[in-house]
Enzyme design. Sequence first.
Site, PDB file in Angstrom:
ATOM      1  N   GLU A 119       4.682  11.691   7.340  1.00  0.00           N
ATOM      2  CA  GLU A 119       3.373  11.936   7.965  1.00  0.00           C
ATOM      3  C   GLU A 119       3.409  12.914   9.140  1.00  0.00           C
ATOM      4  O   GLU A 119       2.924  12.607  10.233  1.00  0.00           O
ATOM      5  CB  GLU A 119       2.744  10.587   8.379  1.00  0.00           C
ATOM      6  CG  GLU A 119       2.578   9.657   7.196  1.00  0.00           C
ATOM      7  CD  GLU A 119       2.112   8.257   7.553  1.00  0.00           C
ATOM      8  OE1 GLU A 119       1.788   8.001   8.714  1.00  0.00           O
ATOM      9  OE2 GLU A 119       2.080   7.403   6.635  1.00  0.00           O
ATOM     10  N   GLU A 160       3.351   5.012  -2.433  1.00  0.00           N
ATOM     11  CA  GLU A 160       2.697   3.868  -1.775  1.00  0.00           C
ATOM     12  C   GLU A 160       1.363   3.572  -2.455  1.00  0.00           C
ATOM     13  O   GLU A 160       0.344   3.360  -1.792  1.00  0.00           O
ATOM     14  CB  GLU A 160       2.484   4.167  -0.278  1.00  0.00           C
ATOM     15  CG  GLU A 160       3.768   4.529   0.450  1.00  0.00           C
ATOM     16  CD  GLU A 160       3.602   4.757   1.953  1.00  0.00           C
ATOM     17  OE1 GLU A 160       2.539   4.409   2.499  1.00  0.00           O
ATOM     18  OE2 GLU A 160       4.549   5.281   2.572  1.00  0.00           O
TER      19      GLU A 160
HETATM   20  O1  G3I Z   1       5.101  -8.992  12.195  1.00  0.00           O
HETATM   21  C1  G3I Z   1       3.861  -9.242  12.877  1.00  0.00           C
HETATM   22  C2  G3I Z   1       3.559 -10.713  12.846  1.00  0.00           C
HETATM   23  O2  G3I Z   1       4.536 -11.401  13.569  1.00  0.00           O
HETATM   24  C3  G3I Z   1       2.156 -10.944  13.440  1.00  0.00           C
HETATM   25  O3  G3I Z   1       1.806 -12.268  13.299  1.00  0.00           O
HETATM   26  C4  G3I Z   1       1.109 -10.084  12.740  1.00  0.00           C
HETATM   27  C5  G3I Z   1      -0.256 -10.190  13.359  1.00  0.00           C
HETATM   28  O4  G3I Z   1      -1.128  -9.171  12.916  1.00  0.00           O
HETATM   29  O5  G3I Z   1       1.518  -8.733  12.810  1.00  0.00           O
HETATM   30  C6  G3I Z   1       2.759  -8.501  12.169  1.00  0.00           C
HETATM   31  O6  G3I Z   1       3.089  -7.138  12.195  1.00  0.00           O
HETATM   32  C7  G3I Z   1       2.309  -6.310  11.374  1.00  0.00           C
HETATM   33  C8  G3I Z   1       3.232  -5.696  10.328  1.00  0.00           C
HETATM   34  O7  G3I Z   1       2.509  -4.751   9.584  1.00  0.00           O
HETATM   35  C9  G3I Z   1       3.821  -6.726   9.356  1.00  0.00           C
HETATM   36  O8  G3I Z   1       2.816  -7.323   8.606  1.00  0.00           O
HETATM   37  C10 G3I Z   1       1.718  -5.216  12.248  1.00  0.00           C
HETATM   38  O9  G3I Z   1       0.773  -5.779  13.121  1.00  0.00           O
HETATM   39  C11 G3I Z   1       1.058  -4.155  11.403  1.00  0.00           C
HETATM   40  O10 G3I Z   1       0.677  -3.062  12.221  1.00  0.00           O
HETATM   41  C12 G3I Z   1       2.028  -3.670  10.357  1.00  0.00           C
HETATM   42  O11 G3I Z   1       1.340  -2.789   9.507  1.00  0.00           O
HETATM   43  C13 G3I Z   1       2.119  -1.983   8.662  1.00  0.00           C
HETATM   44  C14 G3I Z   1       1.770  -0.530   8.897  1.00  0.00           C
HETATM   45  O12 G3I Z   1       2.465   0.286   7.983  1.00  0.00           O
HETATM   46  C15 G3I Z   1       2.134  -0.100  10.310  1.00  0.00           C
HETATM   47  O13 G3I Z   1       1.830   1.212  10.522  1.00  0.00           O
HETATM   48  C16 G3I Z   1       1.819  -2.376   7.232  1.00  0.00           C
HETATM   49  O14 G3I Z   1       2.330  -3.679   6.964  1.00  0.00           O
HETATM   50  C17 G3I Z   1       2.469  -1.383   6.272  1.00  0.00           C
HETATM   51  O15 G3I Z   1       2.010  -1.636   4.954  1.00  0.00           O
HETATM   52  C18 G3I Z   1       2.079   0.031   6.662  1.00  0.00           C
HETATM   53  O16 G3I Z   1       2.712   0.931   5.788  1.00  0.00           O
HETATM   54  C19 G3I Z   1       2.409   2.317   5.992  1.00  0.00           C
HETATM   55  C20 G3I Z   1       3.643   3.098   5.606  1.00  0.00           C
HETATM   56  O17 G3I Z   1       4.760   2.637   6.331  1.00  0.00           O
HETATM   57  C21 G3I Z   1       3.441   4.588   5.825  1.00  0.00           C
HETATM   58  N1  G3I Z   1       2.249   5.062   5.135  1.00  0.00           N
HETATM   59  C22 G3I Z   1       1.036   4.303   5.393  1.00  0.00           C
HETATM   60  C23 G3I Z   1       1.247   2.828   5.124  1.00  0.00           C
HETATM   61  C24 G3I Z   1      -0.029   2.046   5.311  1.00  0.00           C
HETATM   62  O18 G3I Z   1      -0.445   2.100   6.646  1.00  0.00           O
END
Ligand code: G3I
Length: 369
Positions: free
Chosen positions: A153, A258
């Site tokens: 990105e 993805e």
């Molecule tokens: O681990 C914590 C957990 O302890 C807590 O209870 C919970 C509360 O919301 O949050 C959890 O962390 C989250 C994590 O995902 C695991 O689920 C984060 O808040 C959240 O921001 C994070 O989001 C991830 C995101 O990337 C971050 O930018 C998504 O799962 C993941 O699918 C997403 O993947 C990205 C790719 O890496 C790059 N391309 C886009 C794609 C979608 O955004």
Amino acid sequence: MKFINLYLLAVTTILFVNCSSKQEVTTLKDAYKNDFYIGTALSADQIEEKNIKVDSLIQKEFNAITAENIMKSMFTHPQKDKYDFALSDKFVAYGEKNKMFIHGHTLIWHSQLAPWMEKIADSTEMKAFMKDHITTIVSKYKGRIKSWDVVNEALNEDGTLRKSVFLNTLGEQYLVDAFKLAEKADPKAELYYNDYNIEEPAKRAGAIALIKKIKEAGGKVDGVGIQGHWRLQSPSLEEIEKSILEYSALGIKVAFTELDITVLPNPWDLKGADVNQNFEGSAKMNPYPKTLPDSVQTQLAARYASIFKLFLKHKDKISRVTFWGVYDKQSWLNDWPIKGRTNYPLPFDVNLEHKPAYDSILKLKKTVE
Ligand code: G3I
């Protein structure tokens, strides 16, 4: 008599060959085994095999894996002098145990950085960080992680370079450096540039220019990862096809890294909608909290079928198609761009049952070749 026997033998042989070659396919990875890898993104719990039912689905349907979060730099490199490979070791071991293609996500990304990385303010420090970070991680899994999202990105929607901490400290040279460092650490690993919306014309032009620049400067780019966070109506198949053709004309592989398809309204599409407005808890923005209506289920199945039909048409250019998650329950799209909605973007539903979308993808490959 002898003639009749020979005739019967020939007929039986033909019948036998036909029957065995027309074996019904039952899983995604088997159906597409001669075309491209079918991958999924694993959460930490899935890497740790916490749920037997989810685990058996993963093993049955997929032959490639990406870590959805745990290999991002805030987790693998939380402090300057400290790496944490506990979960990534398990991830790689899981892939090896199940003979899966293992993809690394991701090395250089402006998001989900460890707080200490965001404070890097000069080029000397940033160069040292990149060298240490990429070399340590890629060498550790040399020969085991088969491909990497080296840079993730780096582009804005108009195709210009995103003003990230990397661009701000090193200028665009950081892109070349990242690919060179990764190649040095594992010359055989396949190196990808990965981004979303790079099937859209302006951003695609930016990605093509970026890949060309890296290659011209001596960096090894083996492929482009089109993320594929798509919608029911867009992007058009035409733009997706143009992208496959234009990227592969650069002499690189194309992966869909993805893939998922949202079925929910997007706040940005609403006329006059203020993105900062609070949509949480709004019934209008979360129209299917319990179940997906048949009409939308059918649209989703048709959309997946048309996308996979296109992928099959260009299977010689496509290395891998990875869904962003195993099943709907896990999808990031339940919490983005609005928290707490119920989305239905993947081929498996919240109960791990396959959806009409799954059947439509499988139907394109009724028999094993
Ligand atoms: O681990 C914590 C957990 O302890 C807590 O209870 C919970 C509360 O919301 O949050 C959890 O962390 C989250 C994590 O995902 C695991 O689920 C984060 O808040 C959240 O921001 C994070 O989001 C991830 C995101 O990337 C971050 O930018 C998504 O799962 C993941 O699918 C997403 O993947 C990205 C790719 O890496 C790059 N391309 C886009 C794609 C979608 O955004």
